[in-house]
Scaffold this motif. Structure first.
Motif, mmCIF file in Angstrom:
data_model
loop_
_atom_site.group_PDB
_atom_site.id
_atom_site.type_symbol
_atom_site.label_atom_id
_atom_site.label_comp_id
_atom_site.label_asym_id
_atom_site.label_seq_id
_atom_site.Cartn_x
_atom_site.Cartn_y
_atom_site.Cartn_z
ATOM 1 N N MET A 179 21.357 -10.607 -5.364
ATOM 2 C CA MET A 179 21.107 -9.441 -4.523
ATOM 3 C C MET A 179 19.929 -9.710 -3.591
ATOM 4 O O MET A 179 19.017 -10.461 -3.921
ATOM 5 C CB MET A 179 20.798 -8.208 -5.377
ATOM 6 N N ARG A 180 19.978 -9.067 -2.460
ATOM 7 C CA ARG A 180 18.884 -9.145 -1.497
ATOM 8 C C ARG A 180 17.869 -8.048 -1.800
ATOM 9 O O ARG A 180 18.229 -6.934 -2.178
ATOM 10 C CB ARG A 180 19.467 -8.963 -0.094
ATOM 11 N N LEU A 181 16.588 -8.378 -1.649
ATOM 12 C CA LEU A 181 15.513 -7.431 -1.918
ATOM 13 C C LEU A 181 14.784 -7.145 -0.611
ATOM 14 O O LEU A 181 14.347 -8.071 0.080
ATOM 15 C CB LEU A 181 14.546 -8.023 -2.949
ATOM 16 N N LEU A 182 14.654 -5.866 -0.282
ATOM 17 C CA LEU A 182 14.093 -5.473 1.008
ATOM 18 C C LEU A 182 12.940 -4.494 0.797
ATOM 19 O O LEU A 182 13.133 -3.400 0.266
ATOM 20 C CB LEU A 182 15.186 -4.832 1.869
ATOM 21 N N LEU A 183 11.742 -4.898 1.218
ATOM 22 C CA LEU A 183 10.550 -4.046 1.160
ATOM 23 C C LEU A 183 10.139 -3.700 2.577
ATOM 24 O O LEU A 183 10.059 -4.591 3.444
ATOM 25 C CB LEU A 183 9.385 -4.761 0.474
ATOM 26 N N ARG A 184 9.866 -2.420 2.811
ATOM 27 C CA ARG A 184 9.450 -1.978 4.130
ATOM 28 C C ARG A 184 8.230 -1.071 4.023
ATOM 29 O O ARG A 184 8.273 -0.011 3.414
ATOM 30 C CB ARG A 184 10.593 -1.229 4.851
ATOM 31 N N GLN A 185 7.116 -1.537 4.588
ATOM 32 C CA GLN A 185 5.875 -0.763 4.731
ATOM 33 C C GLN A 185 5.438 -0.120 3.405
ATOM 34 O O GLN A 185 5.051 1.050 3.352
ATOM 35 C CB GLN A 185 6.044 0.306 5.826
ATOM 36 N N VAL A 186 5.466 -0.927 2.356
ATOM 37 C CA VAL A 186 5.083 -0.441 1.024
ATOM 38 C C VAL A 186 3.566 -0.348 0.932
ATOM 39 O O VAL A 186 2.834 -1.269 1.324
ATOM 40 C CB VAL A 186 5.639 -1.368 -0.068
ATOM 41 N N GLY A 187 3.091 0.765 0.423
ATOM 42 C CA GLY A 187 1.662 0.959 0.192
ATOM 43 C C GLY A 187 1.441 1.617 -1.150
ATOM 44 O O GLY A 187 2.331 2.272 -1.703
ATOM 45 N N HIS A 188 0.225 1.433 -1.686
ATOM 46 C CA HIS A 188 -0.082 2.052 -2.980
ATOM 47 C C HIS A 188 -1.587 2.221 -3.107
ATOM 48 O O HIS A 188 -2.372 1.423 -2.594
ATOM 49 C CB HIS A 188 0.429 1.186 -4.132
ATOM 50 N N HIS A 189 -1.971 3.281 -3.802
ATOM 51 C CA HIS A 189 -3.392 3.511 -4.080
ATOM 52 C C HIS A 189 -3.536 4.080 -5.480
ATOM 53 O O HIS A 189 -2.635 4.724 -6.020
ATOM 54 C CB HIS A 189 -4.009 4.468 -3.052
ATOM 55 N N TYR A 190 -4.701 3.819 -6.083
ATOM 56 C CA TYR A 190 -5.072 4.422 -7.360
ATOM 57 C C TYR A 190 -6.210 5.406 -7.074
ATOM 58 O O TYR A 190 -7.310 4.981 -6.717
ATOM 59 C CB TYR A 190 -5.530 3.356 -8.356
ATOM 60 N N ALA A 191 -5.910 6.703 -7.193
ATOM 61 C CA ALA A 191 -6.876 7.741 -6.815
ATOM 62 C C ALA A 191 -7.302 7.486 -5.372
ATOM 63 O O ALA A 191 -6.462 7.464 -4.478
ATOM 64 C CB ALA A 191 -8.042 7.764 -7.787
ATOM 65 N N ASP A 192 -8.589 7.234 -5.133
ATOM 66 C CA ASP A 192 -9.070 7.008 -3.767
ATOM 67 C C ASP A 192 -9.157 5.534 -3.400
ATOM 68 O O ASP A 192 -9.673 5.186 -2.328
ATOM 69 C CB ASP A 192 -10.464 7.648 -3.588
#
Length: 261
Positions: A1-14
């Motif tokens: 399968m092909r895996l596609l990530l677009r503009q992924v972001g993440h934060h923990y609290a601040d």
């Protein structure tokens, strides 16, 4: 399968950890992820695997899973996480027990992956009787027994000595050569990255952003040959230079946080 990530972001609290991560991993491709400590490599893997909720962007798998796929996404961690009271075959069987397989189908899968990982002669051994490299082979066998569409590997060789790590890299190449599993491979080891990956994604220090993506032009099955040692060493040096300064800054930042945490 092909895996596609677009503009992924993440934060923990601040605390922002990842920002604007976009990546397209082709069917059967291995992409290594490197970067300074704390840049969000493992967080990104956990987002792809669904262990963390997606806060920003999108993550998609495209195309049909491989024949016999039981789990679309499967992890291999640094910690072998084997059940000490189960033998090798029993630990591999654990991944299959909640799926609708006959006893014959389950046994066939176990025998197949044990043979592929060089474990057939150790099927009845307990984890305490195995070396670190053999225990990690069991972890890999357990992961591929479900024939995943995407394999997520979080520093799987980092706890092993150099000789064992070299042998496991050869094993991984043989497994991928047969299974052609789409793989994300997080590592701090630049030699692993250039030996195993089709491409290497370099993340900046926290918040991790895509700094560059470098292709490895030498065919993976050719990389163990002496004539390619200089080219691989040069690629490894290029990767190091791309993260060296940020890695030094990140280490100082993490030390400061530990002292004031």
């Amino acid at each position: 399968m092909r895996l596609l990530l677009r503009q992924v972001g993440h934060h923990y609290a601040d605390l922002p950890v990842l920002e604007d991560i976009s990546l397209d991993v082709a069917q059967g491709e291995t992409v290594a992820i490197i970067g300074p400590s704390g840049c969000g490599k493992s967080t990104l893997l956990n987002l792809v695997g669904g262990l963390l909720p997606l806060q920003q962007g999108s993550i998609e798998t495209l195309g049909a899973p491989p024949p016999g796929c039981l789990n679309p996404l499967t992890f291999v961690f640094q910690d072998f996480a084997l059940l000490p009271w189960r033998d090798v075959a029993g630990n591999v069987a654990l991944a299959l027990e909640h799926h609708d397989l006959s006893r014959a189908e389950r046994d066939a899968r176990i025998q197949d992956v044990l043979a592929l990982c060089g474990l057939s002669d150790f099927a009845k051994a307990l984890p305490k009787q195995l070396s670190g490299g053999m225990r990690q082979r069991v972890g890999i066998a357990r992961a591929i027994a479900v024939r995943p569409a995407v394999l997520l590997m979080d520093e799987p060789l980092s706890a092993l000595d150099a000789q064992t790590r070299e042998l496991l890299m050869e094993d991984l190449l043989a497994i991928w050569g047969r299974e052609r599993t789409t793989t994300l491979y997080v590592t701090h080891n630049l030699a692993e990255a250039v030996r195993l990956a089709d491409r290497v994604m370099v993340l900046s220090r926290r918040p991790g952003k895509v700094k560059t993506i470098i292709g490895i032009p030498i065919p993976v099955l050719e990389r163990g040959k002496p004539q390619h040692a200089a080219a691989l060493a040069a690629l490894q040096e290029d990767l190091w230079q791309s993260i060296k300064i940020e890695a030094q800054v990140a280490d100082r930042e993490m030390l400061g946080e530990a002292q004031h945490g």
